[in-house]
Design a protein around this motif. Structure first.
Motif, PDB file in Angstrom:
ATOM      1  N   VAL A  23     -34.762  -0.208 -47.111  1.00 43.32           N
ATOM      2  CA  VAL A  23     -34.755  -1.454 -47.877  1.00 43.32           C
ATOM      3  C   VAL A  23     -34.859  -2.615 -46.910  1.00 43.32           C
ATOM      4  O   VAL A  23     -34.105  -2.690 -45.936  1.00 43.32           O
ATOM      5  CB  VAL A  23     -33.484  -1.584 -48.741  1.00 43.32           C
ATOM      6  CG1 VAL A  23     -33.408  -2.970 -49.374  1.00 43.32           C
ATOM      7  CG2 VAL A  23     -33.459  -0.498 -49.818  1.00 43.32           C
ATOM      8  N   ARG A  24     -35.824  -3.522 -47.183  1.00 45.18           N
ATOM      9  CA  ARG A  24     -35.957  -4.742 -46.369  1.00 45.18           C
ATOM     10  C   ARG A  24     -35.139  -5.837 -47.035  1.00 45.18           C
ATOM     11  O   ARG A  24     -35.568  -6.445 -48.007  1.00 45.18           O
ATOM     12  CB  ARG A  24     -37.427  -5.141 -46.237  1.00 45.18           C
ATOM     13  CG  ARG A  24     -37.623  -6.474 -45.529  1.00 45.18           C
ATOM     14  CD  ARG A  24     -39.042  -6.690 -44.992  1.00 45.18           C
ATOM     15  NE  ARG A  24     -40.101  -6.252 -45.832  1.00 45.18           N
ATOM     16  CZ  ARG A  24     -40.887  -7.049 -46.580  1.00 45.18           C
ATOM     17  NH1 ARG A  24     -40.678  -8.351 -46.604  1.00 45.18           N
ATOM     18  NH2 ARG A  24     -41.873  -6.540 -47.292  1.00 45.18           N
ATOM     19  N   MET A  25     -33.965  -6.068 -46.491  1.00 51.24           N
ATOM     20  CA  MET A  25     -33.068  -7.052 -47.069  1.00 51.24           C
ATOM     21  C   MET A  25     -32.035  -7.454 -46.029  1.00 51.24           C
ATOM     22  O   MET A  25     -31.564  -6.627 -45.252  1.00 51.24           O
ATOM     23  CB  MET A  25     -32.375  -6.496 -48.312  1.00 51.24           C
ATOM     24  CG  MET A  25     -31.373  -7.449 -48.948  1.00 51.24           C
ATOM     25  SD  MET A  25     -30.751  -6.839 -50.525  1.00 51.24           S
ATOM     26  CE  MET A  25     -32.168  -7.177 -51.573  1.00 51.24           C
ATOM     27  N   HIS A  26     -31.695  -8.729 -46.030  1.00 55.67           N
ATOM     28  CA  HIS A  26     -30.638  -9.255 -45.172  1.00 55.67           C
ATOM     29  C   HIS A  26     -29.555  -9.830 -46.067  1.00 55.67           C
ATOM     30  O   HIS A  26     -29.796 -10.745 -46.848  1.00 55.67           O
ATOM     31  CB  HIS A  26     -31.201 -10.346 -44.257  1.00 55.67           C
ATOM     32  CG  HIS A  26     -30.178 -10.945 -43.345  1.00 55.67           C
ATOM     33  ND1 HIS A  26     -29.602 -10.227 -42.321  1.00 55.67           N
ATOM     34  CD2 HIS A  26     -29.621 -12.186 -43.296  1.00 55.67           C
ATOM     35  CE1 HIS A  26     -28.745 -11.009 -41.670  1.00 55.67           C
ATOM     36  NE2 HIS A  26     -28.734 -12.191 -42.255  1.00 55.67           N
ATOM     37  N   GLY A  27     -28.348  -9.274 -45.943  1.00 61.13           N
ATOM     38  CA  GLY A  27     -27.281  -9.612 -46.876  1.00 61.13           C
ATOM     39  C   GLY A  27     -27.400  -8.707 -48.082  1.00 61.13           C
ATOM     40  O   GLY A  27     -28.309  -8.886 -48.906  1.00 61.13           O
ATOM     41  N   ILE A  28     -26.501  -7.716 -48.185  1.00 58.05           N
ATOM     42  CA  ILE A  28     -26.689  -6.652 -49.167  1.00 58.05           C
ATOM     43  C   ILE A  28     -25.741  -6.768 -50.348  1.00 58.05           C
ATOM     44  O   ILE A  28     -26.153  -6.696 -51.513  1.00 58.05           O
ATOM     45  CB  ILE A  28     -26.484  -5.270 -48.500  1.00 58.05           C
ATOM     46  CG1 ILE A  28     -27.452  -5.084 -47.331  1.00 58.05           C
ATOM     47  CG2 ILE A  28     -26.645  -4.158 -49.514  1.00 58.05           C
ATOM     48  CD1 ILE A  28     -27.153  -3.856 -46.504  1.00 58.05           C
ATOM     49  N   PHE A  29     -24.459  -6.934 -50.060  1.00 60.61           N
ATOM     50  CA  PHE A  29     -23.435  -6.805 -51.089  1.00 60.61           C
ATOM     51  C   PHE A  29     -23.682  -7.773 -52.245  1.00 60.61           C
ATOM     52  O   PHE A  29     -23.753  -8.981 -52.056  1.00 60.61           O
ATOM     53  CB  PHE A  29     -22.056  -7.052 -50.482  1.00 60.61           C
ATOM     54  CG  PHE A  29     -20.922  -6.984 -51.468  1.00 60.61           C
ATOM     55  CD1 PHE A  29     -20.759  -5.872 -52.276  1.00 60.61           C
ATOM     56  CD2 PHE A  29     -20.018  -8.028 -51.581  1.00 60.61           C
ATOM     57  CE1 PHE A  29     -19.711  -5.804 -53.188  1.00 60.61           C
ATOM     58  CE2 PHE A  29     -18.964  -7.975 -52.479  1.00 60.61           C
ATOM     59  CZ  PHE A  29     -18.809  -6.857 -53.280  1.00 60.61           C
ATOM     60  N   PRO A  56     -25.251   0.164 -56.628  1.00 58.30           N
ATOM     61  CA  PRO A  56     -23.924   0.711 -56.924  1.00 58.30           C
ATOM     62  C   PRO A  56     -23.278   1.417 -55.738  1.00 58.30           C
ATOM     63  O   PRO A  56     -22.052   1.340 -55.557  1.00 58.30           O
ATOM     64  CB  PRO A  56     -24.194   1.688 -58.074  1.00 58.30           C
ATOM     65  CG  PRO A  56     -25.425   1.163 -58.733  1.00 58.30           C
ATOM     66  CD  PRO A  56     -26.259   0.601 -57.619  1.00 58.30           C
ATOM     67  N   CYS A  57     -24.083   2.095 -54.921  1.00 56.90           N
ATOM     68  CA  CYS A  57     -23.536   2.835 -53.787  1.00 56.90           C
ATOM     69  C   CYS A  57     -22.868   1.877 -52.796  1.00 56.90           C
ATOM     70  O   CYS A  57     -21.721   2.083 -52.376  1.00 56.90           O
ATOM     71  CB  CYS A  57     -24.657   3.624 -53.117  1.00 56.90           C
ATOM     72  SG  CYS A  57     -24.175   4.546 -51.636  1.00 56.90           S
ATOM     73  N   VAL A  58     -23.575   0.821 -52.422  1.00 62.87           N
ATOM     74  CA  VAL A  58     -23.023  -0.167 -51.495  1.00 62.87           C
ATOM     75  C   VAL A  58     -21.880  -0.932 -52.151  1.00 62.87           C
ATOM     76  O   VAL A  58     -20.788  -1.088 -51.580  1.00 62.87           O
ATOM     77  CB  VAL A  58     -24.120  -1.145 -51.023  1.00 62.87           C
ATOM     78  CG1 VAL A  58     -23.502  -2.300 -50.231  1.00 62.87           C
ATOM     79  CG2 VAL A  58     -25.156  -0.420 -50.184  1.00 62.87           C
TER      80      VAL A  58
END
Length: 494
Positions: A457-463, A469-471
């Motif tokens: 996944v190309r993303m910065h800042g996930i939560f 749901p996993c994260v």
């Protein structure tokens, strides 16, 4: 009882206050730890509507001279609503450095389950030197010090002159106080906040640069660290110049992925039918901007800043269409067509090219005040030249000289992070801002941590941003129960 607790806190503060280079002992800092906190309305529509309160915490500008000049650090609070199961306070930082944080706990509350958020007093903070906390403002003519070195030796000589000028402006306008706008001092401020609020420990949520601040806090104040979550992490050993250099290859790969996506939609964007054609178009635009800046609305976009208009959108694959439309606008402008940029693009260009409404000299103060960098311009030039083959668009950015090369040397050594404070680290494997390996390295440096990897996944800042749901479950469970995953965890996009 609050005053007694605060005095006890001052007498038992962590090693970061007691043993930092030239830093005063706990007994001389007691007036900061035992200060009364006056909560009031924030005077901000979003915060006031959310029911937040704000306060100012007095801290020493220079922790080695606590009887000297003081500054005030602005904080905000959303009180815990589940008073029976209240855990304590949770401090936070949104990143940057230089990011204002009074609003960030609104985001955190929205990302958490109500069961979790209701147990904490969520504390936002404008770190020292930022926003309402004695903001640094060097009056720069451009927005920040991070941009491309351009195409040739002449461009690089201009970069050297410009960066040296930015450093001189800060020295002239801000004087000695700028040397105290550092991560270590912000961590000390966080512990003063904890003590002033009469808490034994603090939990923490940090994103991007906020992960470095959180890691430094755990190193300086391990016994004051409760439940720590670090999202999109920086490797303390690489911070900050090394982290920026690490952005070159991953952003080049992200540009490839975006170019393939755009080529498959040539009927919409007309930038090329193959990845190679789209990339060539981008590089042609950079070369054209070097010959003559491209007019977009009221702005003139040159080869230094054109790559940065792409960098700002590459951190999230969901912005592919937004980025393709932006490059289409730049291409139209390069062909001489009148172009009125979208509002977000117009605001971004105004900030980058003029420094309005507020430059990021506060960011430079932290980066340059935290860690020394090479001062010889030729070192940067050699790295730029070596990067061009594999990183033609972003190598000249990631390896460029910055104002730090001309800054007064840091007052303290860079923090060496190596501890066993429990923490949860979450990282996307294709993060373009803080590369995945940096999260892995921080995980190794914090031996009691667990790493949650969001795969491919190309993303910065996930939560809270996908959501995933996993994260999200891993973070919520830890903040709710204090339970880390039994082993490192790999999550996948739904």
């Amino acid at each position: 009882m609050k005053r007694v607790a605060a005095v006890l806190a001052a007498l038992t503060v962590g090693a970061g206050v007691l043993t930092g280079t030239g830093v005063a002992g706990a007994n001389t800092l007691s007036r900061f730890y035992e200060q009364d906190v006056e909560w009031k309305a924030c005077g901000d529509a979003a915060l006031d509507q959310a029911g937040a309160q704000c306060a100012e915490i007095m801290v020493p500008l220079d922790y080695s001279q606590p009887q000297g000049r003081t500054i005030k650090v602005a904080i905000s609070r959303l009180k815990a609503t589940d008073t029976k199961r209240r855990r304590g306070i949770m401090l936070s930082n949104p990143g940057g450095p230089g990011g204002a944080g009074l609003h960030f706990m609104l985001y955190i509350r929205g990302a958490m389950t109500p069961e979790v958020s209701s147990r904490y007093d969520l504390i936002g903070m404008d770190p020292r030197g930022v926003g309402r906390s004695a903001a640094i403002d060097c009056g720069w003519p451009i927005g920040h010090m991070l941009w491309s070195a351009g195409l040739d030796r002449a461009d690089f000589r201009d970069a050297v002159r410009t960066q040296a000028g930015l450093a001189r402006r800060c020295a002239r306008t801000e004087g000695d106080r700028i040397a105290h706008i550092t991560t270590r001092n912000t961590a000390r401020d966080m512990d003063v906040i904890r003590g002033a609020l009469a808490e034994e420990k603090t939990s923490y949520f940090g994103m991007s640069y906020g992960t470095y601040l959180g890691a430094v806090f755990t190193q300086m104040f391990p016994h004051r660290s409760d439940r720590i979550v670090l999202d999109s992490a920086i490797d303390p050993a690489a911070y900050m110049a090394g982290s920026i250099r690490n952005q070159g290859p991953i952003n080049e790969a992200a540009l490839d992925a975006w170019a393939s996506w755009t080529a498959a939609r040539d009927a919409d964007y007309h930038l090329g039918t193959t990845r190679r054609q789209v990339r060539d178009r981008v590089q042609d635009l950079i070369r054209q901007a070097a010959r003559s800046p491209i007019r977009i609305g009221e702005h003139l976009l040159d080869e230094r800043f054109l790559p940065m208009t792409m960098f700002t959108l590459l951190h999230d694959a969901r912005y592919n269409a937004h980025l393709a439309a932006r490059v289409r606008q730049i291409a139209d402008a390069a062909e001489g067509k009148p172009v009125q940029p979208s509002k977000d693009f117009d605001d971004e260009l105004r900030f980058m090219l003029t420094g309005r409404p507020q430059d990021l000299s506060s960011q430079a103060a932290v980066i340059c005040g935290d860690a020394a960098v090479p001062r010889d311009p030729e070192w940067y030039w050699r790295n730029i030249q070596r990067s061009r083959g594999g990183q033609p668009v972003f190598g000249p950015y990631a390896n460029n000289i910055t104002a730090c090369a001309f800054w007064t040397p840091p007052r303290e050594p860079k923090t060496f992070v190596r501890n066993d404070v429990p923490a949860l680290i979450v990282q996307a494997t294709l993060d373009t801002r803080t590369v995945y390996q940096e999260g892995v390295n921080l995980h190794r440096a914090m031996s009691a941590s667990r790493l949650v990897s969001l795969q491919d996944v190309r993303m910065h800042g996930i939560f809270g941003r996908l959501p995933n749901p996993c994260v999200d479950n891993a973070v919520n469970t830890y903040f709710r129960d204090g339970t880390l995953p039994a082993t490192d965890l790999t999550c996948h996009a739904d």
